[in-house]
Motif scaffolding. Sequence first.
Motif, PDB file in Angstrom:
ATOM      1  N   ASP A  67     -34.904   3.309  62.220  1.00 27.03           N
ATOM      2  CA  ASP A  67     -36.122   2.870  61.562  1.00 27.03           C
ATOM      3  C   ASP A  67     -37.291   2.898  62.553  1.00 27.03           C
ATOM      4  O   ASP A  67     -37.173   2.355  63.662  1.00 27.03           O
ATOM      5  N   PRO A  68     -38.428   3.515  62.191  1.00 30.95           N
ATOM      6  CA  PRO A  68     -39.533   3.664  63.145  1.00 30.95           C
ATOM      7  C   PRO A  68     -40.182   2.350  63.557  1.00 30.95           C
ATOM      8  O   PRO A  68     -40.842   2.289  64.593  1.00 30.95           O
ATOM      9  N   ASN A  69     -40.014   1.308  62.774  1.00 32.53           N
ATOM     10  CA  ASN A  69     -40.616   0.014  63.105  1.00 32.53           C
ATOM     11  C   ASN A  69     -39.614  -1.012  63.615  1.00 32.53           C
ATOM     12  O   ASN A  69     -39.960  -1.879  64.430  1.00 32.53           O
ATOM     13  N   GLN A 102     -27.750   6.142  67.001  1.00 35.57           N
ATOM     14  CA  GLN A 102     -28.517   7.374  66.782  1.00 35.57           C
ATOM     15  C   GLN A 102     -27.808   8.349  65.850  1.00 35.57           C
ATOM     16  O   GLN A 102     -28.455   9.088  65.103  1.00 35.57           O
ATOM     17  N   GLY A 159     -36.054  -0.263  64.520  1.00 34.79           N
ATOM     18  CA  GLY A 159     -34.963   0.229  65.341  1.00 34.79           C
ATOM     19  C   GLY A 159     -33.593  -0.158  64.821  1.00 34.79           C
ATOM     20  O   GLY A 159     -33.270   0.020  63.642  1.00 34.79           O
ATOM     21  N   LYS A 177     -38.165   1.904  68.373  1.00 39.73           N
ATOM     22  CA  LYS A 177     -37.898   3.155  67.673  1.00 39.73           C
ATOM     23  C   LYS A 177     -37.042   4.074  68.536  1.00 39.73           C
ATOM     24  O   LYS A 177     -37.248   4.211  69.733  1.00 39.73           O
ATOM     25  N   ASP A 178     -36.059   4.711  67.911  1.00 37.62           N
ATOM     26  CA  ASP A 178     -35.237   5.698  68.595  1.00 37.62           C
ATOM     27  C   ASP A 178     -34.831   6.765  67.582  1.00 37.62           C
ATOM     28  O   ASP A 178     -35.088   6.630  66.383  1.00 37.62           O
ATOM     29  N   LYS A 179     -34.178   7.784  68.048  1.00 38.47           N
ATOM     30  CA  LYS A 179     -33.772   8.911  67.220  1.00 38.47           C
ATOM     31  C   LYS A 179     -32.970   8.439  66.007  1.00 38.47           C
ATOM     32  O   LYS A 179     -31.977   7.714  66.147  1.00 38.47           O
ATOM     33  N   ASN A 180     -33.427   8.836  64.815  1.00 38.21           N
ATOM     34  CA  ASN A 180     -32.740   8.560  63.546  1.00 38.21           C
ATOM     35  C   ASN A 180     -32.702   7.074  63.173  1.00 38.21           C
ATOM     36  O   ASN A 180     -31.974   6.693  62.253  1.00 38.21           O
TER      37      ASN A 180
END
Length: 320
Positions: free
Chosen positions: A47-49, A15, A51, A42-45
Motif C-alpha cells: 500500500d503506497p500510504n 513484497q 505499507g 511504501k515498498d514494492k507491491n
Amino acid sequence: MKIGLETESYHLHFQNGRMDIFDFIKKTAELGLDGVQINIIKDKNLDPNWGCLGSDDPEHLEKIKKEIQKYGLFVELDTRGTEPEHLKKVIEVAHKIGADIVRNYVSCGGDLQEEIRRAPEDIKQIIPLLKKYRIKLGIENHEYETADEMIDIIKKIDSPWVGITCDIGNGMMVWEEPIDTVKKLAPYTVTTHFKDHIIVPNGDDYRVCGIAVGSGNIDTEECFKILVNDTTLTRINIEMCHPYTATFKKEKGAGGALELGKGAFKIENPPLNPAVIKVTDYYYPPEELIEMMLEYQEKEVEKSVKYVLTLRDKYCRETI
C-alpha cells in the motif's frame, strides 16, 4: 525484557505477496516473541500510504488490533519523515491499533542539514497529540545522522514524549562503531532496531551488509547488555535486515571510525555467492531468484530470533 520483530525482517515475503500483516502477527507469536513493529513505509507491491499495515480503514485496523490482542503482543509503528500532518495521521492510527510507540526518521533523501534543522520545530507540533494518547515518538538514527546529531535534535525538542529509536547498526553508514552509537544513544532510547552487519566488497567499493543477528561483526552481545542495563527499555525489537546492503553516507571519520578492516568494519566475503546474486540485488532480487531468497530470509530470521532469545535468557532475569 520483551522481544519484538520488525516487519522489515520479512520484507521479501511482504513484497511478493507471501505474507500480510495478519500472517506476520501469527508468525511472530509462533516464533515465541512478544510484539510486532509494523513498518508503514511504501515498498514494492505494498500500500503506497500504509505499507505492511495494508490500510487505515477503521474495520481493518480493528481486526489488526484484535489479532494482536489475541496473541498478547505489544505493537509499535514505523514511519518516516517529520512532516507534522503526516505524523498526526500515523499517531491516530497507532492509537486505534493500541500502539504506544511510533518510530520515524529525519532524512527522506533531501537536504540533510535542512531536514535536521527543521525536525525539532516540526516535531514540537505533534507533542500535544502524543501526550493525549500517551504515545512516544522515537526518532531513529537512520544511516545519515551521527549519534551526536540525533542527541542534538532530541535536546532541542526537549519533551518526555520524544526520544530515540536506537538502531544499533545504522551508525556504521556514517562511520560510527555500533557500541559507540548505543552508548551515546542509550540515555535517550525509547525503542530499538536490533540487527547485525558485515562489510562486503562491491566491485571497487564496499557496502554495509545486513546479516542474521549474531552472525556478523557487530558486538551484539555487548550492545544488548548496554540496552538492558543503561536504558529504561522493556522491549528490544529484532530487525533482521538481510538480504540488503547500504552505502556509506558520510566521509570516513565522520562518526569516529577512520578505516575498514577493524571491529565492526572488518571486511568479509558476501554471505551469498556473487556468481549467483549481486550484493546490489539483495533487496529486490531478480524474479528467477525470488524463491531462493524467500527461503534464505526465513532461515535468517529464525537464526536471529534464536540468538536474541538466548541473549535475553543470559542477561534478563525476567520478561516484563
